[in-house]
Design an enzyme around this catalytic site. Structure first.
Site, PDB file in Angstrom:
ATOM      1  N   GLU A   1       9.531   4.225  -2.219  1.00  0.00           N
ATOM      2  CA  GLU A   1       9.546   2.809  -2.602  1.00  0.00           C
ATOM      3  C   GLU A   1       8.191   2.429  -3.193  1.00  0.00           C
ATOM      4  OE1 GLU A   1      12.106   0.530  -2.714  1.00  0.00           O
ATOM      5  OE2 GLU A   1      10.467  -0.323  -3.845  1.00  0.00           O
TER       6      GLU A   1
ATOM      7  N   CYS B   1      -0.603   0.411   2.983  1.00  0.00           N
ATOM      8  CA  CYS B   1      -0.220   1.635   2.261  1.00  0.00           C
ATOM      9  C   CYS B   1      -1.395   2.452   1.739  1.00  0.00           C
ATOM     10  CB  CYS B   1       0.713   1.281   1.110  1.00  0.00           C
ATOM     11  SG  CYS B   1       2.301   0.682   1.706  1.00  0.00           S
TER      12      CYS B   1
ATOM     13  N   LYS C   1      -4.489  -9.237   0.219  1.00  0.00           N
ATOM     14  CA  LYS C   1      -4.304  -9.685  -1.163  1.00  0.00           C
ATOM     15  C   LYS C   1      -3.482 -10.965  -1.124  1.00  0.00           C
ATOM     16  CE  LYS C   1      -0.088  -7.135  -2.259  1.00  0.00           C
ATOM     17  NZ  LYS C   1       0.588  -6.232  -3.154  1.00  0.00           N
TER      18      LYS C   1
HETATM   19  N1  NAD Z   1       4.923  -2.197   3.277  1.00  0.00           N
HETATM   20  C1  NAD Z   1       4.890  -1.768   2.021  1.00  0.00           C
HETATM   21  O1  NAD Z   1       4.466  -2.440   1.092  1.00  0.00           O
HETATM   22  C2  NAD Z   1       5.437  -0.383   1.697  1.00  0.00           C
HETATM   23  C3  NAD Z   1       5.623  -0.022   0.358  1.00  0.00           C
HETATM   24  C4  NAD Z   1       6.159   1.228   0.063  1.00  0.00           C
HETATM   25  C5  NAD Z   1       6.445   2.115   1.107  1.00  0.00           C
HETATM   26  N2  NAD Z   1       6.221   1.764   2.393  1.00  0.00           N
HETATM   27  C6  NAD Z   1       6.564   2.723   3.455  1.00  0.00           C
HETATM   28  O2  NAD Z   1       7.776   2.316   4.084  1.00  0.00           O
HETATM   29  C7  NAD Z   1       7.741   2.690   5.463  1.00  0.00           C
HETATM   30  C8  NAD Z   1       8.011   1.483   6.336  1.00  0.00           C
HETATM   31  O3  NAD Z   1       6.947   0.581   6.148  1.00  0.00           O
HETATM   32  P1  NAD Z   1       7.031  -0.933   6.673  1.00  0.00           P
HETATM   33  O4  NAD Z   1       5.845  -1.631   6.123  1.00  0.00           O
HETATM   34  O5  NAD Z   1       8.400  -1.466   6.409  1.00  0.00           O
HETATM   35  O6  NAD Z   1       6.868  -0.687   8.260  1.00  0.00           O
HETATM   36  P2  NAD Z   1       7.084  -1.728   9.445  1.00  0.00           P
HETATM   37  O7  NAD Z   1       6.179  -1.298  10.521  1.00  0.00           O
HETATM   38  O8  NAD Z   1       7.040  -3.131   8.902  1.00  0.00           O
HETATM   39  O9  NAD Z   1       8.597  -1.490   9.919  1.00  0.00           O
HETATM   40  C9  NAD Z   1       9.055  -0.315  10.534  1.00  0.00           C
HETATM   41  C10 NAD Z   1      10.244  -0.688  11.431  1.00  0.00           C
HETATM   42  O10 NAD Z   1      10.848   0.522  11.938  1.00  0.00           O
HETATM   43  C11 NAD Z   1      11.312   0.261  13.252  1.00  0.00           C
HETATM   44  N3  NAD Z   1      11.541   1.538  13.970  1.00  0.00           N
HETATM   45  C12 NAD Z   1      10.619   2.419  14.445  1.00  0.00           C
HETATM   46  N4  NAD Z   1      11.246   3.460  15.016  1.00  0.00           N
HETATM   47  C13 NAD Z   1      12.576   3.247  14.900  1.00  0.00           C
HETATM   48  C14 NAD Z   1      13.736   3.988  15.286  1.00  0.00           C
HETATM   49  N5  NAD Z   1      13.631   5.153  15.910  1.00  0.00           N
HETATM   50  N6  NAD Z   1      14.956   3.473  14.994  1.00  0.00           N
HETATM   51  C15 NAD Z   1      15.066   2.276  14.369  1.00  0.00           C
HETATM   52  N7  NAD Z   1      13.999   1.539  13.961  1.00  0.00           N
HETATM   53  C16 NAD Z   1      12.771   2.025  14.227  1.00  0.00           C
HETATM   54  C17 NAD Z   1      10.215  -0.599  13.863  1.00  0.00           C
HETATM   55  O11 NAD Z   1      10.674  -1.304  14.993  1.00  0.00           O
HETATM   56  C18 NAD Z   1       9.864  -1.504  12.665  1.00  0.00           C
HETATM   57  O12 NAD Z   1      10.625  -2.708  12.689  1.00  0.00           O
HETATM   58  C19 NAD Z   1       6.380   3.364   5.701  1.00  0.00           C
HETATM   59  O13 NAD Z   1       6.511   4.748   5.565  1.00  0.00           O
HETATM   60  C20 NAD Z   1       5.547   2.810   4.566  1.00  0.00           C
HETATM   61  O14 NAD Z   1       4.500   3.678   4.207  1.00  0.00           O
HETATM   62  C21 NAD Z   1       5.741   0.527   2.723  1.00  0.00           C
END
Ligand code: NAD
Length: 443
Positions: free
Chosen positions: A149, A261, A322
């Protein structure tokens, strides 16, 4: 299509809502019961423009639902996205414990052929590990694909709905066909769907973030040179950005990259490179420059006000890493504020949306102002971390009247140094030596 999105954090929520908006039946699952209860009431814990109405309308239309029952979500779906967090492990590599836990749950819940997609940012080789976890628990066919993503926080809905490109790492022609179909509503304006092998897709995400972080650290190094040589980094930025081979994005100098990130992804890619015997020195340098840059406002403030800040009020504008987000993960503001508190300062901060997040982080060690000018009363300095729109053209007269000393340390180069000097400010910005000389002279 019937889709499960496992992990209803930032990425899972945005992906789930946007996929439902294009007509799919989406179940967003998460193990955090409190979060799911709130989502079912339409309460969203993150600030992201446009997300709340999208979730509300798709909940109402019955295309989107939330559950803590991950196995049930998997059973009900043909496509399962893994969108859980990948926080850094102690050695800097991406922590895969949540991703692999979800893989095990999927393996135990398989009731037919499925396509599983890692949307979490994961190191090269992870899809193979996910596949092995699932296949060791089921006889049903599973395709494991990578769909990194690239959305930006603050513009997430727009980025998901109209992406620059969609990267799909696939393990079969069948998976390629299904995923191309799934994403076709989002690329109607001619954007590309890039289909590639799974390891290339996994590396693409890290390479993209590390390239952007490299540009930032590179420009921060050039900014330092500009200050020492009496040049203006803005002029240099325009001079190189107008070269079509370089382009103008991500060339603004500042106070270093933060957020959820870049820091973890650069660190994780460096770790993978070292582990696989590739030369990671360029990424080591990028991180070192960033560590130094995040301290720059604090150091410049201490240069002017001294190490002992007991009894001094310091105003802070901008806490989020940001604009248009309340995300403070790895924000440069944390480095400044912790440094100010250590030196005994009274810190009064303002941010249009991130104060709840900051309260959570700093408790009552920091005071928060409702209005940005209220932070300035009796302040010995103002430190600006985030380029929120309302900070760009403030009432300078009001600022001067409120502050004890008109010292402005601007980490985002929001103002013109000459005009600031004329207005009577000591103005310190990044990579613009004329302003620094002028402000030191007047300070
Ligand atoms: N935030 C961004 O801008 C962004 C952009 C691109 C990619 N990413 C990637 O996407 C991924 C998620 O990032 P995020 O910011 O959404 O994280 P986040 O911490 O906001 O959300 C992760 C969610 O996963 C849940 N979770 C953990 N273990 C679980 C399980 N076993 N079963 C079900 N749910 C579970 C947590 O409770 C949490 O709600 C990461 O790898 C991140 O690097 C993030």
């Amino acid at each position: 299509m019937k889709i499960a999105v496992v992990g209803s954090g930032y990425i899972g929520l945005v992906a789930g809502a946007c996929l439902a908006e294009s007509g799919n039946d989406v179940i967003c699952a998460d193990i955090d019961q409190d979060k799911i209860e709130r989502l079912n009431r339409g309460e969203i814990s993150i600030f992201e423009p446009g997300l709340e109405p999208l979730i509300e309308s798709n909940l109402e239309a019955g295309r989107l639902s939330f559950t803590t029952d991950v196995p049930q979500a998997v059973c009900a779906s043909d496509i399962v996205f893994i969108a859980v967090g990948t926080p850094p492990d102690e050695d800097g590599s991406a922590g895969l414990q949540h991703v692999l836990a979800v893989a095990r749950t999927i393996g135990e819940s398989m009731n037919g052929e499925k396509i599983v997609i890692t949307k979490s940012t994961v190191p090269v080789g992870t899809a193979n590990r996910v596949k092995a976890e699932i296949e060791s628990r089921t006889k049903h066919v599973v395709h494991v694909c990578s769909n990194p993503e690239f959305l930006k926080e603050g513009a997430a809905i727009e980025d998901f709905m109209r992406p620059d490109r969609v990267v799909l790492g696939v393990d079969s022609e069948h998976a390629a066909e299904v995923l191309r179909d799934l994403y076709s509503p989002f690329v109607r304006t001619g954007r590309e769907i890039l289909i590639m092998d799974v390891p290339s897709a996994e590396i693409t995400k890290y390479a993209a973030n590390s390239m952007l972080a490299t540009r930032i650290s590179f420009m921060n190094s050039i900014a330092q040179l500009c200050e020492k040589a009496g040049a203006d980094v803005n002029a240099v930025r325009q001079g190189i950005g107008s070269d079509t081979r370089i382009g103008s994005s991500f060339l603004f100098p500042g106070i270093g990259y933060g957020g959820s990130c870049f820091p973890k992804d650069v660190q994780a890619l460096a770790r993978t490179m070292s582990d696989l015997g590739a030369d990671a020195s360029i990424l080591q340098a990028v991180q070192e420059v960033n560590r130094r840059q995040k301290r720059i406002l604090l150091e410049r403030l201490v240069d002017r006000l001294g190490e002992d800040l007991a009894g001094r009020t310091i105003a802070v504008w901008g806490l989020a890493f940001k604009p248009n987000t309340d995300d403070m993960r790895e924000a440069p503001s944390i480095v400044t504020i912790e440094g100010l508190l250590e030196r005994g300062a009274r810190v009064v901060a303002h941010d249009p949306v991130a104060t709840d997040e900051a309260r959570h982080r700093f408790g009552d060690r920091v005071e928060f102002a409702e209005v940005n000018y209220d932070a300035l009363h009796g302040a010995a300095a103002l430190v600006i971390h985030t380029e929120w729109h309302p900070y760009r053209r403030p009432d300078f007269e009001r600022m001067l009247n409120a502050m004890e000393r008109p010292l402005v340390l601007d980490g985002r180069n929001l103002y013109d140094p000459d005009q600031m000097a004329e207005r009577g400010f000591e103005y310190v910005s990044i990579g613009r030596s004329a302003a620094t000389v002028r402000s030191e002279g007047s300070g």
